[in-house]
Design a protein around this motif. Structure first.
Motif, mmCIF file in Angstrom:
data_model
loop_
_atom_site.group_PDB
_atom_site.id
_atom_site.type_symbol
_atom_site.label_atom_id
_atom_site.label_comp_id
_atom_site.label_asym_id
_atom_site.label_seq_id
_atom_site.Cartn_x
_atom_site.Cartn_y
_atom_site.Cartn_z
ATOM 1 N N GLU A 48 -18.684 8.785 -0.831
ATOM 2 C CA GLU A 48 -17.733 8.744 -2.090
ATOM 3 C C GLU A 48 -16.530 7.449 -1.859
ATOM 4 N N ASP A 49 -16.335 6.833 -2.673
ATOM 5 C CA ASP A 49 -15.002 5.822 -2.881
ATOM 6 C C ASP A 49 -13.928 6.870 -3.092
ATOM 7 N N GLU A 50 -12.794 6.303 -2.894
ATOM 8 C CA GLU A 50 -11.668 7.237 -3.311
ATOM 9 C C GLU A 50 -10.530 6.152 -3.853
ATOM 10 N N LEU A 51 -9.916 6.232 -5.042
ATOM 11 C CA LEU A 51 -8.929 5.607 -5.652
ATOM 12 C C LEU A 51 -7.674 6.059 -5.460
ATOM 13 N N PHE A 52 -6.840 5.531 -4.975
ATOM 14 C CA PHE A 52 -5.277 5.875 -4.711
ATOM 15 C C PHE A 52 -4.558 4.980 -5.597
ATOM 16 N N MET A 53 -3.678 5.909 -6.366
ATOM 17 C CA MET A 53 -2.551 4.831 -7.181
ATOM 18 C C MET A 53 -1.111 5.598 -6.883
ATOM 19 N N VAL A 54 -0.255 4.688 -6.587
ATOM 20 C CA VAL A 54 0.949 5.243 -6.091
ATOM 21 C C VAL A 54 1.818 5.318 -7.582
ATOM 22 N N LEU A 55 2.258 6.686 -7.743
ATOM 23 C CA LEU A 55 3.169 6.804 -8.992
ATOM 24 C C LEU A 55 4.696 7.028 -8.775
ATOM 25 N N GLN A 56 4.851 7.148 -7.418
ATOM 26 C CA GLN A 56 6.493 7.172 -6.891
ATOM 27 C C GLN A 56 6.455 6.813 -5.511
ATOM 28 N N GLY A 57 7.244 6.021 -4.947
ATOM 29 C CA GLY A 57 7.411 5.883 -3.444
ATOM 30 C C GLY A 57 6.424 4.723 -2.940
ATOM 31 N N HIS A 58 6.079 4.759 -1.742
ATOM 32 C CA HIS A 58 5.105 3.930 -1.080
ATOM 33 C C HIS A 58 4.245 4.705 -0.196
ATOM 34 N N LEU A 59 3.143 3.999 -0.104
ATOM 35 C CA LEU A 59 2.006 4.777 0.652
ATOM 36 C C LEU A 59 1.367 3.485 1.512
ATOM 37 N N ARG A 60 1.350 3.919 2.919
ATOM 38 C CA ARG A 60 0.356 2.961 3.764
ATOM 39 C C ARG A 60 -1.048 3.735 4.011
ATOM 40 N N ILE A 61 -2.018 2.685 3.810
ATOM 41 C CA ILE A 61 -3.491 3.569 4.185
ATOM 42 C C ILE A 61 -3.970 2.696 5.379
ATOM 43 N N GLU A 62 -3.900 3.261 6.796
ATOM 44 C CA GLU A 62 -4.396 2.570 7.738
ATOM 45 C C GLU A 62 -6.158 2.713 7.657
ATOM 46 N N MET A 63 -6.403 1.774 7.913
ATOM 47 C CA MET A 63 -8.077 1.722 8.093
ATOM 48 C C MET A 63 -8.292 1.088 9.719
ATOM 49 N N GLU A 64 -9.612 1.145 10.157
ATOM 50 C CA GLU A 64 -9.748 0.650 11.607
ATOM 51 C C GLU A 64 -9.628 -0.844 11.620
ATOM 52 N N ALA A 65 -10.132 -1.491 10.404
ATOM 53 C CA ALA A 65 -9.981 -3.110 10.482
ATOM 54 C C ALA A 65 -8.767 -3.624 9.745
#
Length: 123
Positions: A48-65
């Motif tokens: 499954e794909d996973e969609l993130f949308m930031v509503l407030q604040g800041h998000l970092r998504i680390e991935m291996e690459a």
């Protein structure tokens, strides 16, 4: 009468971090909101794909690459099979769109893992 909801207001009312709640259904997908703070942990969703949308604040998504940084109003889709680790250094509110079959913490089970029943409970 149609049901109108505010994902941001629902997410802000949550009392637990990393504990998403389902706020709507769209075909074979759930729309979820969550309040984040800290490090979630590395995991992947094989099918499954996973969609993130930031509503407030800041998000970092680390991935291996690589890593991505998301601010308010920005979205990112983590492709299926990609190991990732969401990080919110400060409190962050997000909306997620995932298939109903998506396990909360994918291929990893930790103290932050929430069952579908937990995600479906009322706010």
């Amino acid at each position: 009468m149609p049901l109108v909801t505010s994902p941001k207001n629902i997410a802000a009312a949550l009392t637990e971090f990393w504990s998403p709640r389902v706020v709507a259904e769209l075909d074979d997908n759930y729309v979820k909101v969550a309040k984040l703070h800290g490090i979630f942990g590395w995991h992947a969703h094989a099918d499954e794909d996973e969609l993130f949308m930031v509503l407030q604040g800041h998000l970092r998504i680390e991935m291996e690459a690589e890593s991505v940084e998301l601010d308010i109003g920005e979205i990112f889709v983590v492709p299926k099979g990609v190991r990732h680790n969401p990080i919110a250094n400060d409190e962050c509110l997000v909306m997620l769109i995932e298939r109903k079959s998506t396990l909360h913490s994918g291929d990893s089970v930790t103290e932050k893992t929430r069952s579908l029943d937990e995600q479906l409970r009322p706010v």
